[in-house]
Design an enzyme around this catalytic site. Sequence first.
Site, PDB file in Angstrom:
ATOM      1  N   GLU A   1      -2.775 -20.967  53.193  1.00  0.00           N
ATOM      2  CA  GLU A   1      -1.756 -20.123  53.824  1.00  0.00           C
ATOM      3  C   GLU A   1      -1.117 -20.828  55.014  1.00  0.00           C
ATOM      4  O   GLU A   1       0.080 -20.672  55.268  1.00  0.00           O
ATOM      5  CB  GLU A   1      -2.361 -18.782  54.241  1.00  0.00           C
ATOM      6  CG  GLU A   1      -2.918 -17.963  53.088  1.00  0.00           C
ATOM      7  CD  GLU A   1      -1.918 -17.811  51.942  1.00  0.00           C
ATOM      8  OE1 GLU A   1      -0.707 -17.688  52.204  1.00  0.00           O
ATOM      9  OE2 GLU A   1      -2.351 -17.845  50.768  1.00  0.00           O
TER      10      GLU A   1
ATOM     11  N   GLU B   1       3.130 -23.183  45.086  1.00  0.00           N
ATOM     12  CA  GLU B   1       1.691 -22.952  45.094  1.00  0.00           C
ATOM     13  C   GLU B   1       0.925 -24.241  44.814  1.00  0.00           C
ATOM     14  O   GLU B   1      -0.112 -24.506  45.427  1.00  0.00           O
ATOM     15  CB  GLU B   1       1.323 -21.872  44.071  1.00  0.00           C
ATOM     16  CG  GLU B   1       1.825 -20.489  44.426  1.00  0.00           C
ATOM     17  CD  GLU B   1       1.361 -20.053  45.808  1.00  0.00           C
ATOM     18  OE1 GLU B   1       0.154 -20.175  46.107  1.00  0.00           O
ATOM     19  OE2 GLU B   1       2.206 -19.607  46.601  1.00  0.00           O
TER      20      GLU B   1
END
Length: 640
Positions: A168, A243
């Site tokens: 993150e 991602e």
Amino acid sequence: MNFFERQLEVRRASARLVWLFALAVALIVAFVDLAVWVAFRLGHRPTGVAVRVLVAAGLLTVLVIGLTSWIRTLLLRRGGGGKVAVALGGVVVPPDTAAPGLRRLRNVVEEIAIASGMPVPQLYVLPHEPGINAFAAGWTPGNAAIVVTGGALARLNRDELQGVVAHEFSHIVNGDMRLNIRLMGVLTGIVGLAVLGRMLLSGRGSRRQAGPLVLPALVAVAAGYTGVLIGRLIKAGVSRQREFLADASAVQFTRQTAGLAGALKKIGGLPAGSRLHAAKAEDVSHMLFGEGRKSLSLFATHPPLERRIQLLDPAFDVRELDQLGTRWAALPPSGTDEDRALGLAGRAAPVAVPASVAAPPATVVASIGNPASGSFGHAGGLLRGIPEDVQAQARRAETVVPLVLGLLLSAQPHTRTAQYRLLAARLGAPLADAVWREGERLRALDPALRLPLTELAFPALSGRPAQELHAVQAVLYEVVRLDGNVDTFEYCLSTLLARDLHEAVHHRPPWPVRRIALPQAAPAITALFAVVAAAGHREQAAAAAAFRAGLSRVVLVATVPFQPPAQAWQALDGVWPVLDGLAGPDKALVVEGLTTVIGNDGVVGVAESELLRTVCGMLHCPLPPLMTVAVSHQPLPPRA
């Protein structure tokens, strides 16, 4: 791929998003016009009438989509990451929490923030979500929030949690976070027609009123759900590759793959997986660590789980997930139990080894946005060097302002007294008294710990009322420059703090953002290098040699005379808007040149290290703390 290349890729993704949005709007307008043509039988009307009706329908559609996207993006931008977290049922993690799971999460986040040279983000937990998931939200690092599910806290061990949080953080560092917020706003506009159509249908009233509204409402609903399908395709296209990149960046952050791979395996082996039950989970599906909802592969916002694991663990066999699922069906994993078994509970990070050798410029540039091996250990050592009661003050909203301002009080009695009077006049005597007490005590704090302490304090500080932040920001420069003698640390702390507070309140830099070519920035680069060379070298000849070496690194004319500005720190204030407008590769050259200036004598002191980090921070290039200075763990005197 280094930090600057990743930033360039995000800008390309933003450009693709604009084109995809335009294409989606065009398709929806075409659908609406087709529906209007059929519904109102425009083929039997005069050409002029048909054209006017179609143009009006198209313009109205564009207006609804554009206005909805703009309003939604504006609200998200102003609300910061915390607003997104609360919308999903997020609960803020108290800064002084004693709960072991929350304390572990906060420790991991603080270590990664300091190791990566970023402000500590706000922390939220989704306590009623049993799946393993997380996301980062916000417009700038100054208003970022990291949100973790209760399932992640319960099931992941410390290394796995660190891998997820590092994933993150990479979204924050790389600029994905802002792209994701833009994507949320864009998609809201695309599906806005469906919402409008449902509102018209639900509020149409009596049958007599229904006639004029039903047909437009049905057209809006049909066009809106066409937009939903297009929106999901856009989300899938934009987020999948991000991602993969975030996984790779997380490995660079943590320098190990086992933690991140272990978290992904637990998602695949546990029944709850990474699913979210929150009603608004679809809004953030492209921001999540794992898939929040099951969907067709065409609309999947994440790469296949097995593929992500195999890239991290080439020896992984897909059948392993079935075996783990069978084992965990009987006894689900416990993160804290695994910590104790693996020796991770209460693990202390090693302290940086004293060194004075300057890092090569290319190495420093490579470490921007990429904490080096040992950075987390060094960050842990920095945190442990800050006394626990000082850390507690930095995390509490009611004590953070006196603490931060106390760091700026002068060691000279007459200057400190004048600073006290200024603070009393501007902020009130009670606060000035508290600042005085903190300043007296914090003078014993190791200089290498002061910037990390302000990074630790940032969440509590940015959470204060906007009016108070404006007052603090306004007084910062006056406190530091009251005696006309500003040292390096005072300048670094006040400059970074003022910039971060401005971005936390206004969600933009303190200057207009405009692109600058490297030749145009030559005067600003020359001024910066001259100030830094003069500050880091006592001998004029050595400073001039360092200045010329730095200019050569940036491919600027090295025959420019070495003339440090008379008002050195004031000159730097005009440098930041120019240098922040440089393209990524040009910023990399400036950092290389500056590193050459600082390390030309082969030695990097604390002041020079913090000055380098300040310059990188002002250019929005997060530089980890340099592991070239010993950290003192001497206790501070007791608080009066």
